[in-house]
Design a protein around this motif. Structure first.
Motif, PDB file in Angstrom:
ATOM      1  N   ALA A 238      72.763  60.701  81.005  1.00 55.88           N
ATOM      2  CA  ALA A 238      73.332  60.160  82.237  1.00 55.88           C
ATOM      3  C   ALA A 238      74.505  59.250  81.901  1.00 55.88           C
ATOM      4  N   THR A 239      75.579  59.362  82.680  1.00 54.55           N
ATOM      5  CA  THR A 239      76.775  58.563  82.399  1.00 54.55           C
ATOM      6  C   THR A 239      76.512  57.071  82.555  1.00 54.55           C
ATOM      7  N   ASN A 240      75.567  56.698  83.418  1.00 55.49           N
ATOM      8  CA  ASN A 240      75.284  55.270  83.611  1.00 55.49           C
ATOM      9  C   ASN A 240      74.224  54.749  82.646  1.00 55.49           C
ATOM     10  N   LEU A 241      73.638  55.668  81.844  1.00 52.83           N
ATOM     11  CA  LEU A 241      72.647  55.279  80.828  1.00 52.83           C
ATOM     12  C   LEU A 241      72.942  56.030  79.528  1.00 52.83           C
ATOM     13  N   PRO A 242      74.121  55.803  78.977  1.00 50.63           N
ATOM     14  CA  PRO A 242      74.550  56.614  77.818  1.00 50.63           C
ATOM     15  C   PRO A 242      73.714  56.425  76.563  1.00 50.63           C
ATOM     16  N   ASP A 243      72.981  55.322  76.476  1.00 48.00           N
ATOM     17  CA  ASP A 243      72.172  55.068  75.278  1.00 48.00           C
ATOM     18  C   ASP A 243      70.745  55.600  75.393  1.00 48.00           C
ATOM     19  N   VAL A 244      70.422  56.161  76.544  1.00 44.99           N
ATOM     20  CA  VAL A 244      69.065  56.673  76.767  1.00 44.99           C
ATOM     21  C   VAL A 244      69.035  58.178  76.484  1.00 44.99           C
ATOM     22  N   PRO A 245      68.121  58.647  75.641  1.00 40.93           N
ATOM     23  CA  PRO A 245      68.070  60.075  75.317  1.00 40.93           C
ATOM     24  C   PRO A 245      67.543  60.912  76.479  1.00 40.93           C
ATOM     25  N   THR A 246      67.858  62.187  76.443  1.00 39.78           N
ATOM     26  CA  THR A 246      67.266  63.113  77.405  1.00 39.78           C
ATOM     27  C   THR A 246      65.862  63.462  76.916  1.00 39.78           C
ATOM     28  N   VAL A 247      65.073  64.064  77.786  1.00 40.39           N
ATOM     29  CA  VAL A 247      63.725  64.483  77.409  1.00 40.39           C
ATOM     30  C   VAL A 247      63.792  65.499  76.264  1.00 40.39           C
ATOM     31  N   GLU A 249      66.179  65.760  73.996  1.00 37.45           N
ATOM     32  CA  GLU A 249      66.535  65.049  72.769  1.00 37.45           C
ATOM     33  C   GLU A 249      65.326  64.323  72.187  1.00 37.45           C
ATOM     34  N   ALA A 250      64.427  63.916  73.075  1.00 43.40           N
ATOM     35  CA  ALA A 250      63.229  63.191  72.636  1.00 43.40           C
ATOM     36  C   ALA A 250      62.155  64.120  72.093  1.00 43.40           C
ATOM     37  N   GLY A 251      62.413  65.418  72.109  1.00 42.48           N
ATOM     38  CA  GLY A 251      61.492  66.339  71.449  1.00 42.48           C
ATOM     39  C   GLY A 251      60.717  67.298  72.321  1.00 42.48           C
ATOM     40  N   VAL A 252      60.956  67.270  73.649  1.00 38.55           N
ATOM     41  CA  VAL A 252      60.256  68.208  74.542  1.00 38.55           C
ATOM     42  C   VAL A 252      61.203  69.370  74.828  1.00 38.55           C
ATOM     43  N   PRO A 253      60.891  70.560  74.353  1.00 35.44           N
ATOM     44  CA  PRO A 253      61.825  71.687  74.479  1.00 35.44           C
ATOM     45  C   PRO A 253      61.921  72.251  75.898  1.00 35.44           C
ATOM     46  N   ASP A 254      63.091  72.840  76.182  1.00 37.68           N
ATOM     47  CA  ASP A 254      63.284  73.596  77.418  1.00 37.68           C
ATOM     48  C   ASP A 254      62.953  72.769  78.662  1.00 37.68           C
ATOM     49  N   TYR A 255      63.365  71.518  78.662  1.00 37.66           N
ATOM     50  CA  TYR A 255      63.095  70.651  79.816  1.00 37.66           C
ATOM     51  C   TYR A 255      64.417  70.134  80.380  1.00 37.66           C
ATOM     52  N   ASP A 256      64.728  70.564  81.575  1.00 40.70           N
ATOM     53  CA  ASP A 256      65.943  70.106  82.252  1.00 40.70           C
ATOM     54  C   ASP A 256      65.668  70.059  83.742  1.00 40.70           C
ATOM     55  N   VAL A 257      65.619  68.869  84.286  1.00 39.69           N
ATOM     56  CA  VAL A 257      65.489  68.703  85.730  1.00 39.69           C
ATOM     57  C   VAL A 257      66.708  67.930  86.214  1.00 39.69           C
ATOM     58  N   THR A 258      67.596  68.646  86.854  1.00 39.77           N
ATOM     59  CA  THR A 258      68.796  68.039  87.423  1.00 39.77           C
ATOM     60  C   THR A 258      68.800  68.324  88.908  1.00 39.77           C
ATOM     61  N   SER A 259      68.574  67.310  89.693  1.00 43.16           N
ATOM     62  CA  SER A 259      68.587  67.481  91.138  1.00 43.16           C
ATOM     63  C   SER A 259      70.029  67.521  91.648  1.00 43.16           C
ATOM     64  N   TRP A 260      70.210  68.016  92.835  1.00 39.55           N
ATOM     65  CA  TRP A 260      71.563  68.099  93.389  1.00 39.55           C
ATOM     66  C   TRP A 260      71.519  68.078  94.908  1.00 39.55           C
ATOM     67  N   LYS A 295      78.672  56.702  90.792  1.00 32.96           N
ATOM     68  CA  LYS A 295      78.376  56.220  89.443  1.00 32.96           C
ATOM     69  C   LYS A 295      77.387  55.063  89.480  1.00 32.96           C
ATOM     70  N   LYS A 296      77.541  54.165  90.445  1.00 32.88           N
ATOM     71  CA  LYS A 296      76.613  53.045  90.566  1.00 32.88           C
ATOM     72  C   LYS A 296      75.195  53.525  90.887  1.00 32.88           C
ATOM     73  N   ALA A 297      75.114  54.643  91.621  1.00 32.47           N
ATOM     74  CA  ALA A 297      73.816  55.185  92.013  1.00 32.47           C
ATOM     75  C   ALA A 297      73.240  56.146  90.975  1.00 32.47           C
ATOM     76  N   GLY A 298      73.954  56.328  89.860  1.00 28.62           N
ATOM     77  CA  GLY A 298      73.468  57.210  88.810  1.00 28.62           C
ATOM     78  C   GLY A 298      73.678  58.681  89.101  1.00 28.62           C
ATOM     79  N   MET A 299      74.711  58.990  89.895  1.00 23.11           N
ATOM     80  CA  MET A 299      74.975  60.381  90.258  1.00 23.11           C
ATOM     81  C   MET A 299      76.334  60.828  89.712  1.00 23.11           C
ATOM     82  N   ASP A 300      76.466  62.117  89.527  1.00 22.48           N
ATOM     83  CA  ASP A 300      77.726  62.720  89.107  1.00 22.48           C
ATOM     84  C   ASP A 300      78.281  63.489  90.294  1.00 22.48           C
ATOM     85  N   ALA A 301      79.316  62.930  90.932  1.00 23.07           N
ATOM     86  CA  ALA A 301      79.899  63.560  92.120  1.00 23.07           C
ATOM     87  C   ALA A 301      80.900  64.617  91.680  1.00 23.07           C
ATOM     88  N   LYS A 302      80.491  65.869  91.791  1.00 21.98           N
ATOM     89  CA  LYS A 302      81.333  66.970  91.340  1.00 21.98           C
ATOM     90  C   LYS A 302      81.013  68.214  92.151  1.00 21.98           C
TER      91      LYS A 302
END
Length: 332
Positions: A238-247, A249-260, A295-302
């Motif tokens: 996440a752009t607002n949490l650049p130092d936090v790993p994704t799930v 990256e943390a070792g859980v395979p095939d996990y991607d939940v991106t709401s929109w 960005k303040k709300a942790g969203m990527d407006a695109k």
């Protein structure tokens, strides 16, 4: 005196007809676009006012109103988990004057409910996404669960001992936790709460060990360092949490939940209008007001092209159908 063409500039009737026919044969994108909009455009938001998605839509509507010099206004139509609002929007003609907020929740609804009065894949023409955002997985600051590896290791060491908090059963948050359980191969108790404040309180009291929620919902305890963000659920950080790993990256395979969230119109709306609206929304999303808020709300407006959105919707429906089946959740 009426001006007339000389011999060199004269166009006879036969030439005029030929030129007219050639003009009609041009692709639609090269012909003059139809006048639009000539009256206010309604954007139906199937939820109550004040939420993050509602505010985003209002900002986009404001930008569209300025661009077209015509009012784009929000109509909140909450009820039945969004069904009431979508039905209201689909009851209007497919002429581009009624738009509707759509999102990943509609994909879950198709996977979860046996009967809906509409089909998101057939009855709605996607126009553009407006924002995408992952969830955060948090634990109480100072708890023994400070990484995703801590959570997975504890769950495997003592199956069924961990409590994972979410909001209502069948929500994106709830199903995201179910998907985490499935992908990590662990046995945990998933505890649903009615509201985000109740969930936040449960984390702070220690009633649940970790919780799945959107950043905006837990922004206060995160900023105040009452909870620690263990991971984000998207494919990339996440752009607002650049130092936090994704799930993943943390070792859980095939996990991607991106709401929109996004905007759609009634299927059958002319393709030229869909293209016109898509381009206008894409431009609106680039405005400073929309970008700053998102960005303040942790969203990527695109924005996303309509064809790509159709693929996204199909993929989301398939993912949540699999999760619901594997989690043993009964269709409603």
């Amino acid at each position: 005196m009426t001006p007339h063409a000389g011999a060199a500039g004269r166009i006879d009737r036969r030439s005029f007809i030929a030129l007219s026919a050639a003009a009609l044969a041009l692709p639609g994108s090269l012909r003059a676009a139809p006048a639009y909009p000539t009256k206010p455009v309604r954007i139906v938001v199937p939820y109550g006012p004040g939420g993050i998605a509602d505010v985003t839509m209002r900002l986009v509507a404001d930008q569209l109103s300025k661009k077209f010099n015509q009012q784009f206004f929000i109509e909140n139509r909450p009820g039945a988990g969004g069904v009431v609002g979508i039905q209201a929007a689909l009851s209007a003609p497919p002429d581009g004057y009624t738009m509707m907020m759509i999102g990943g929740g509609l994909c879950i609804a198709k996977a979860l409910f046996k009967h809906l009065p509409y089909d998101i894949e057939k009855d709605i023409q996607p126009v553009s996404t407006t924002a995408s955002y992952g969830l955060v997985i948090v634990s109480k600051t100072g708890s023994k669960y400070q990484t995703i590896k801590d959570v997975v290791a504890a769950a495997k060491a003592k199956p069924g001992s961990l409590n994972v908090g979410t909001i209502n059963a069948g929500s994106t948050q709830n199903l995201s936790a179910e998907l985490f359980r499935i992908r990590a191969g662990i046995d945990v108790a998933i505890v649903p709460y009615k509201t985000t404040p109740e969930l936040a309180s449960a984390v702070l009291r220690g009633d649940v060990d970790v919780a799945f929620e959107y950043f905006a919902g837990l922004q206060s305890p995160i900023v105040n360092k009452q909870v620690t963000v263990l991971a984000t659920t998207g494919e990339t950080r996440a752009t607002n949490l650049p130092d936090v790993p994704t799930v993943m990256e943390a070792g859980v395979p095939d996990y991607d939940v991106t709401s929109w969230n996004g905007l759609g119109v009634h299927a059958g709306t002319p393709a030229e209008l869909v293209a016109l609206l898509h381009n206008a929304i894409d431009e609106a999303l680039k405005s400073d007001r929309v970008q700053t808020f998102s960005k303040k709300a942790g969203m990527d407006a695109k924005g996303m092209a309509p064809a790509a959105m159709k693929t996204l919707i199909k993929s989301d429906v398939a993912t949540w159908t699999e999760v619901i089946q594997k989690a043993g959740i009964k269709k409603r």
